[in-house]
Design a protein around this motif. Sequence first.
Motif, PDB file in Angstrom:
ATOM      1  N   TRP A 125      39.220  32.324  44.303  1.00 30.60           N
ATOM      2  CA  TRP A 125      37.991  32.480  45.086  1.00 30.60           C
ATOM      3  C   TRP A 125      37.502  31.155  45.675  1.00 30.60           C
ATOM      4  O   TRP A 125      36.940  31.131  46.767  1.00 30.60           O
ATOM      5  CB  TRP A 125      36.892  33.079  44.211  1.00 30.60           C
ATOM      6  N   LEU A 126      37.695  30.078  44.948  1.00 33.64           N
ATOM      7  CA  LEU A 126      37.102  28.805  45.360  1.00 33.64           C
ATOM      8  C   LEU A 126      37.971  27.993  46.302  1.00 33.64           C
ATOM      9  O   LEU A 126      37.464  27.162  47.062  1.00 33.64           O
ATOM     10  CB  LEU A 126      36.783  27.955  44.124  1.00 33.64           C
ATOM     11  N   PHE A 127      39.283  28.188  46.249  1.00 25.99           N
ATOM     12  CA  PHE A 127      40.190  27.339  47.015  1.00 25.99           C
ATOM     13  C   PHE A 127      41.079  28.186  47.924  1.00 25.99           C
ATOM     14  O   PHE A 127      42.298  28.100  47.890  1.00 25.99           O
ATOM     15  CB  PHE A 127      41.048  26.489  46.082  1.00 25.99           C
ATOM     16  N   ALA A 128      40.459  29.010  48.730  1.00 28.06           N
ATOM     17  CA  ALA A 128      41.213  29.806  49.696  1.00 28.06           C
ATOM     18  C   ALA A 128      41.798  28.888  50.771  1.00 28.06           C
ATOM     19  O   ALA A 128      41.239  27.829  51.098  1.00 28.06           O
ATOM     20  CB  ALA A 128      40.304  30.841  50.343  1.00 28.06           C
ATOM     21  N   ASP A 129      42.957  29.275  51.304  1.00 29.68           N
ATOM     22  CA  ASP A 129      43.589  28.462  52.351  1.00 29.68           C
ATOM     23  C   ASP A 129      42.690  28.348  53.580  1.00 29.68           C
ATOM     24  O   ASP A 129      42.663  27.326  54.254  1.00 29.68           O
ATOM     25  CB  ASP A 129      44.941  29.086  52.739  1.00 29.68           C
ATOM     26  N   ASP A 130      41.964  29.396  53.858  1.00 26.50           N
ATOM     27  CA  ASP A 130      41.022  29.397  54.967  1.00 26.50           C
ATOM     28  C   ASP A 130      39.615  29.580  54.400  1.00 26.50           C
ATOM     29  O   ASP A 130      39.313  30.588  53.768  1.00 26.50           O
ATOM     30  CB  ASP A 130      41.353  30.545  55.936  1.00 26.50           C
ATOM     31  N   ARG A 131      38.753  28.608  54.600  1.00 26.41           N
ATOM     32  CA  ARG A 131      37.410  28.662  54.022  1.00 26.41           C
ATOM     33  C   ARG A 131      36.560  29.792  54.596  1.00 26.41           C
ATOM     34  O   ARG A 131      35.497  30.096  54.061  1.00 26.41           O
ATOM     35  CB  ARG A 131      36.703  27.323  54.226  1.00 26.41           C
ATOM     36  N   GLN A 132      37.014  30.383  55.679  1.00 23.80           N
ATOM     37  CA  GLN A 132      36.270  31.484  56.276  1.00 23.80           C
ATOM     38  C   GLN A 132      36.690  32.841  55.713  1.00 23.80           C
ATOM     39  O   GLN A 132      36.137  33.874  56.120  1.00 23.80           O
ATOM     40  CB  GLN A 132      36.476  31.476  57.804  1.00 23.80           C
ATOM     41  N   ASN A 133      37.658  32.841  54.800  1.00 19.35           N
ATOM     42  CA  ASN A 133      38.118  34.107  54.233  1.00 19.35           C
ATOM     43  C   ASN A 133      36.982  34.831  53.515  1.00 19.35           C
ATOM     44  O   ASN A 133      36.155  34.207  52.855  1.00 19.35           O
ATOM     45  CB  ASN A 133      39.269  33.868  53.241  1.00 19.35           C
ATOM     46  N   ARG A 134      36.975  36.139  53.650  1.00 23.05           N
ATOM     47  CA  ARG A 134      35.984  36.957  52.964  1.00 23.05           C
ATOM     48  C   ARG A 134      36.587  37.679  51.752  1.00 23.05           C
ATOM     49  O   ARG A 134      35.879  38.396  51.046  1.00 23.05           O
ATOM     50  CB  ARG A 134      35.396  37.995  53.937  1.00 23.05           C
ATOM     51  N   ALA A 135      37.870  37.473  51.523  1.00 28.87           N
ATOM     52  CA  ALA A 135      38.550  38.083  50.381  1.00 28.87           C
ATOM     53  C   ALA A 135      39.464  37.040  49.751  1.00 28.87           C
ATOM     54  O   ALA A 135      40.036  36.205  50.461  1.00 28.87           O
ATOM     55  CB  ALA A 135      39.356  39.303  50.815  1.00 28.87           C
ATOM     56  N   PRO A 136      39.595  37.048  48.439  1.00 29.13           N
ATOM     57  CA  PRO A 136      40.453  36.059  47.777  1.00 29.13           C
ATOM     58  C   PRO A 136      41.928  36.382  47.992  1.00 29.13           C
ATOM     59  O   PRO A 136      42.282  37.472  48.472  1.00 29.13           O
ATOM     60  CB  PRO A 136      40.076  36.199  46.301  1.00 29.13           C
ATOM     61  N   ALA A 137      42.762  35.453  47.627  1.00 23.21           N
ATOM     62  CA  ALA A 137      44.204  35.677  47.678  1.00 23.21           C
ATOM     63  C   ALA A 137      44.593  36.718  46.631  1.00 23.21           C
ATOM     64  O   ALA A 137      43.782  37.124  45.793  1.00 23.21           O
ATOM     65  CB  ALA A 137      44.940  34.370  47.440  1.00 23.21           C
ATOM     66  N   SER A 138      45.835  37.149  46.669  1.00 24.01           N
ATOM     67  CA  SER A 138      46.305  38.144  45.712  1.00 24.01           C
ATOM     68  C   SER A 138      46.217  37.606  44.287  1.00 24.01           C
ATOM     69  O   SER A 138      46.126  36.394  44.067  1.00 24.01           O
ATOM     70  CB  SER A 138      47.745  38.556  46.030  1.00 24.01           C
ATOM     71  N   PHE A 139      46.269  38.489  43.328  1.00 20.83           N
ATOM     72  CA  PHE A 139      46.035  38.135  41.930  1.00 20.83           C
ATOM     73  C   PHE A 139      47.008  37.056  41.446  1.00 20.83           C
ATOM     74  O   PHE A 139      46.617  36.127  40.735  1.00 20.83           O
ATOM     75  CB  PHE A 139      46.173  39.392  41.062  1.00 20.83           C
ATOM     76  N   PHE A 140      48.279  37.165  41.831  1.00 18.59           N
ATOM     77  CA  PHE A 140      49.285  36.213  41.349  1.00 18.59           C
ATOM     78  C   PHE A 140      49.518  35.054  42.309  1.00 18.59           C
ATOM     79  O   PHE A 140      50.348  34.187  42.019  1.00 18.59           O
ATOM     80  CB  PHE A 140      50.619  36.930  41.113  1.00 18.59           C
ATOM     81  N   ALA A 141      48.797  35.030  43.424  1.00 19.79           N
ATOM     82  CA  ALA A 141      49.039  33.984  44.423  1.00 19.79           C
ATOM     83  C   ALA A 141      48.935  32.562  43.864  1.00 19.79           C
ATOM     84  O   ALA A 141      49.760  31.704  44.202  1.00 19.79           O
ATOM     85  CB  ALA A 141      48.082  34.168  45.601  1.00 19.79           C
TER      86      ALA A 141
END
Length: 438
Positions: A73-89
């Motif tokens: 949740w905190l370190f998404a590749d794109d800071r504008q993302n509204r959803a986190p990466a996949s669980f195992f990402a």
Amino acid sequence: MTLSHPQRQRERLSAGTGTEPGPSGGTPSPGTTSFGGRFVRLCRRLGPADREVLWLYLLTRVGIWTTAYCVRWLFADDRQNRAPASFFAPWQRWDWWHYLHIAQDGYFPGGSGPWISGWDNREAFFPGFPYLLRAVHTIVPSWPAAGALISFVAGGIAVLALARIARLHLPHEGAAHLPQKNAGSAGHPPQENAGQRAALFFLLSPCAVFLAAGYTEALFLALALPAWLAAQRLNWPLAAALTCLATTVRVSGLFLAAALAVHFLVTARTPAHWRRLPWLALPALPPLLHSWYLHTRTGDWMAWKHAEERGWYRDFHTPWEAWRNTWHAAFGHSQSTGYALMSQAELLTMLIGIGLCAVLIRQRRWPEAVYIALTLWALGTSYWYTSIPRATLLWWPLWTGLAVWSLRRRHVRTAYLTVVAPLMTVFAVTFLSGRWAG
């Protein structure tokens, strides 16, 4: 290490298990031949000390997976993302992709190899982990979940074995010389405390995140540490067989095989003992077979080593050249700050390893000293240091030594936890967010 009578070794190894070990580790009772019966029998063999170690292991797994959840949740590749990466990402980083590609496609898919541009040098990685990953994937559909499951189970086996090694390392006759207030706590004898502390220091070490990742450290330790325990019991066929399996996972298995050979020599007393000598050749078989297989495809007997040189600058350099190049990367402003910090960690860990080797030599623990020295030589003669902090996970004399030291000096545990545990979080966030963490 000076060994006492094998019977005393078996008594030490069974400390905390609540059972009397038999020639093969226990006599099964009637009705325990099914899988469920074996599981029940295994649980019964785990005494209070083992169960506390496993409880500690489970708690730290909750902690590391909670960290991974937050990183999503905190370190998404794109800071504008509204959803986190996949669980195992967060776990699909760096070497994981090499293991995954080997598991999915083998070493040379479609006739590709080091002769094509952009080759990933996957032959540098030994086949044990990726092929086990492929086998587990037949049951677990998700590749990253299969990798996490392997590391979870293997890590539990490894931490149990480490705790038992620590109990063995603290001689019964030496326990009486510990300070009374440090000799035990909550009614536990010092041997049990040594095992729990070794597990604690190990699981909160800076690079402990790699024990949960789809990497080779947990699987290697799940084979190497029981192999060392078997060697302490002078069970050379079992020690050689487990070391053989460990060499399918990492080249470090050969360093363990060398340590076993030294241990065999310093404990050889009878003709029956010497008749077990041929078993020590068994661990060399997997690297030879791997080299032969790569040779059939590339014409190069040292293809795995040359892949390391191409991909990770692991060509031979003198130790002082490697130190100088790493120092320049750490403090010469030639790398980004993230890589520079990790180079600083490499330098510090090399000094810790040299100090550990000196302590082992001073204590005349020749087998462990050989293992650490060979590891340092392999990691310290590349262009620059790479992955030495990760390698500390494989240095079981470090964790057992810290455990015994903490029983003799009551401030050691507090100092360790307050200084090193935060570093574990830093390394975990660094790795899980896709930054280089050694």
